[in-house]
Design an enzyme around this catalytic site. Sequence first.
Site, PDB file in Angstrom:
ATOM      1  N   TYR A  42      -2.671  -0.255  10.767  1.00 34.33           N
ATOM      2  CA  TYR A  42      -2.765  -0.804   9.402  1.00 34.33           C
ATOM      3  C   TYR A  42      -1.534  -0.417   8.586  1.00 34.33           C
ATOM      4  O   TYR A  42      -0.941  -1.256   7.903  1.00 34.33           O
ATOM      5  CB  TYR A  42      -4.041  -0.291   8.725  1.00 34.33           C
ATOM      6  CG  TYR A  42      -4.093  -0.611   7.248  1.00 34.33           C
ATOM      7  CD1 TYR A  42      -4.346  -1.906   6.802  1.00 34.33           C
ATOM      8  CD2 TYR A  42      -3.862   0.375   6.289  1.00 34.33           C
ATOM      9  CE1 TYR A  42      -4.379  -2.197   5.449  1.00 34.33           C
ATOM     10  CE2 TYR A  42      -3.894   0.088   4.935  1.00 34.33           C
ATOM     11  CZ  TYR A  42      -4.151  -1.195   4.521  1.00 34.33           C
ATOM     12  OH  TYR A  42      -4.183  -1.494   3.174  1.00 34.33           O
ATOM     13  N   SER A  80       0.850  -1.191   0.000  1.00 35.69           N
ATOM     14  CA  SER A  80       0.000   0.000   0.000  1.00 35.69           C
ATOM     15  C   SER A  80       0.885   1.240   0.000  1.00 35.69           C
ATOM     16  O   SER A  80       2.050   1.173   0.418  1.00 35.69           O
ATOM     17  CB  SER A  80      -0.863   0.015   1.268  1.00 35.69           C
ATOM     18  OG  SER A  80      -1.592   1.226   1.365  1.00 35.69           O
TER      19      SER A  80
HETATM   20  N1  LIG Z   1      -8.929  -0.322  -0.898  1.00 32.71           N
HETATM   21  C1  LIG Z   1      -7.828   0.390  -0.708  1.00 32.71           C
HETATM   22  O1  LIG Z   1      -7.853   1.650  -0.689  1.00 32.71           O
HETATM   23  C2  LIG Z   1      -6.495  -0.297  -0.559  1.00 32.71           C
HETATM   24  C3  LIG Z   1      -5.330   0.478  -0.688  1.00 32.71           C
HETATM   25  C4  LIG Z   1      -4.096  -0.149  -0.562  1.00 32.71           C
HETATM   26  C5  LIG Z   1      -4.025  -1.486  -0.288  1.00 32.71           C
HETATM   27  N2  LIG Z   1      -5.173  -2.221  -0.145  1.00 32.71           N
HETATM   28  C6  LIG Z   1      -5.036  -3.644   0.137  1.00 32.71           C
HETATM   29  O2  LIG Z   1      -5.617  -4.356  -0.930  1.00 32.71           O
HETATM   30  C7  LIG Z   1      -5.927  -5.679  -0.483  1.00 32.71           C
HETATM   31  C8  LIG Z   1      -7.317  -6.031  -0.964  1.00 32.71           C
HETATM   32  O3  LIG Z   1      -8.235  -5.142  -0.363  1.00 32.71           O
HETATM   33  P1  LIG Z   1      -9.481  -4.541  -1.126  1.00 32.71           P
HETATM   34  O4  LIG Z   1      -9.341  -3.064  -1.127  1.00 32.71           O
HETATM   35  O5  LIG Z   1      -9.688  -5.245  -2.415  1.00 32.71           O
HETATM   36  O6  LIG Z   1     -10.634  -4.843  -0.066  1.00 32.71           O
HETATM   37  P2  LIG Z   1     -11.811  -5.918  -0.044  1.00 32.71           P
HETATM   38  O7  LIG Z   1     -12.684  -5.738  -1.235  1.00 32.71           O
HETATM   39  O8  LIG Z   1     -12.417  -5.814   1.310  1.00 32.71           O
HETATM   40  O9  LIG Z   1     -11.069  -7.310  -0.203  1.00 32.71           O
HETATM   41  C9  LIG Z   1     -10.366  -7.927   0.845  1.00 32.71           C
HETATM   42  C10 LIG Z   1     -10.213  -9.398   0.506  1.00 32.71           C
HETATM   43  O10 LIG Z   1      -9.411 -10.026   1.507  1.00 32.71           O
HETATM   44  C11 LIG Z   1     -10.052 -11.228   1.887  1.00 32.71           C
HETATM   45  N3  LIG Z   1      -9.671 -11.598   3.253  1.00 32.71           N
HETATM   46  C12 LIG Z   1      -9.740 -10.842   4.390  1.00 32.71           C
HETATM   47  N4  LIG Z   1      -9.329 -11.565   5.445  1.00 32.71           N
HETATM   48  C13 LIG Z   1      -8.997 -12.803   4.966  1.00 32.71           C
HETATM   49  C14 LIG Z   1      -8.520 -13.994   5.559  1.00 32.71           C
HETATM   50  N5  LIG Z   1      -8.258 -14.098   6.868  1.00 32.71           N
HETATM   51  N6  LIG Z   1      -8.292 -15.060   4.754  1.00 32.71           N
HETATM   52  C15 LIG Z   1      -8.527 -14.990   3.440  1.00 32.71           C
HETATM   53  N7  LIG Z   1      -8.982 -13.903   2.817  1.00 32.71           N
HETATM   54  C16 LIG Z   1      -9.219 -12.821   3.580  1.00 32.71           C
HETATM   55  C17 LIG Z   1     -11.534 -10.943   1.730  1.00 32.71           C
HETATM   56  O11 LIG Z   1     -12.264 -12.149   1.509  1.00 32.71           O
HETATM   57  P3  LIG Z   1     -13.156 -12.927   2.591  1.00 32.71           P
HETATM   58  O12 LIG Z   1     -13.787 -11.904   3.481  1.00 32.71           O
HETATM   59  O13 LIG Z   1     -14.118 -13.678   1.727  1.00 32.71           O
HETATM   60  O14 LIG Z   1     -12.188 -13.817   3.293  1.00 32.71           O
HETATM   61  C18 LIG Z   1     -11.535 -10.134   0.448  1.00 32.71           C
HETATM   62  O15 LIG Z   1     -11.545 -10.971  -0.676  1.00 32.71           O
HETATM   63  C19 LIG Z   1      -5.746  -5.663   1.032  1.00 32.71           C
HETATM   64  O16 LIG Z   1      -4.511  -6.259   1.352  1.00 32.71           O
HETATM   65  C20 LIG Z   1      -5.726  -4.184   1.350  1.00 32.71           C
HETATM   66  O17 LIG Z   1      -5.009  -3.928   2.549  1.00 32.71           O
HETATM   67  C21 LIG Z   1      -6.404  -1.655  -0.279  1.00 32.71           C
END
Ligand SMILES: NC(=O)c1ccc[n+]([C@@H]2O[C@H](COP(=O)([O-])OP(=O)(O)OC[C@H]3O[C@@H](n4cnc5c(N)ncnc54)[C@H](OP(=O)(O)O)[C@@H]3O)[C@@H](O)[C@H]2O)c1
Length: 228
Positions: free
Chosen positions: A149, A137
């Site tokens: 985080y 990130s």
């Molecule tokens: N959105 C942003 O602004 C942003 C910015 C920078 C980085 N990120 C990073 O991008 C990544 C994806 O996030 P996103 O933004 O796409 O959010 P999201 O739509 O909430 O997706 C998060 C994913 O992680 C899975 N997950 C969470 N806990 C888990 C566990 N214990 N085991 C397996 N799967 C798990 C969830 O699936 P289940 O709930 O079905 O397990 C879901 O598929 C994360 O690492 C986040 O920190 C996000």
Amino acid sequence: MPERVMVITGASSGIGEATARLAADEGFRLVLAARRLDRLEELAAELGGPERARAARCDVTEWADQEALAAAALDAFGAIDVVFANAGFGASRGFEASTPEHWREMVLTNVYGAALTLRASFPALKESRGHLLLTGSVAGRRALAGSLYSATKWAVTAMGEAARQELDGTGVRVTLIEPGMVATPFFDDPVTDALEPDDVARAVLYAVGQPPHVDVNEILVRPTAQSN
Ligand SMILES: NC(=O)c1ccc[n+]([C@@H]2O[C@H](COP(=O)([O-])OP(=O)(O)OC[C@H]3O[C@@H](n4cnc5c(N)ncnc54)[C@H](OP(=O)(O)O)[C@@H]3O)[C@@H](O)[C@H]2O)c1
């Protein structure tokens, strides 16, 4: 070139789901991992069914699930060419905010979970001379006020570089994907002036689309409007 196999954690939503869709369009066979199996099964069916995409329930904080995920991918498709360690979530800012229980799950998922994905996939990636990507990130590149985080994503940044050094000479490439704000269910409330998940998916596919001698180590991508 035989169709490559990509394993994605956190494929049930957001960045992981968008990457699965784009990778399917580009001919990858997919193994989709997360805890919500129903969502993964729907997506796998949409992306072509068992010949093209498999769903695997995996809580990334459980070693047995991670071993089973790698084994299921090898069983289904015979190799693992790309692993996208992407599962993760956030917490409210402030070292007095959120709850200790939420913190525990977040640290375990974002840091330990990512490490377990590396551990489980290294043998197959070395065999295929494959490609490892981790979702870090912008928050893993600059500290955000009151953000544990952010600290977890600094750990992911370090993990990516540590893995890159360890894998030097194996032919395995390592890429940190470092998004700014992306409009996904990561946020409880809708966000504006954010990237779309597909914007990040294109960065993933750019990195994996390079010839074998090119190792794109980091892609930091912000929405144009994001100052921090
Ligand atoms: N959105 C942003 O602004 C942003 C910015 C920078 C980085 N990120 C990073 O991008 C990544 C994806 O996030 P996103 O933004 O796409 O959010 P999201 O739509 O909430 O997706 C998060 C994913 O992680 C899975 N997950 C969470 N806990 C888990 C566990 N214990 N085991 C397996 N799967 C798990 C969830 O699936 P289940 O709930 O079905 O397990 C879901 O598929 C994360 O690492 C986040 O920190 C996000």
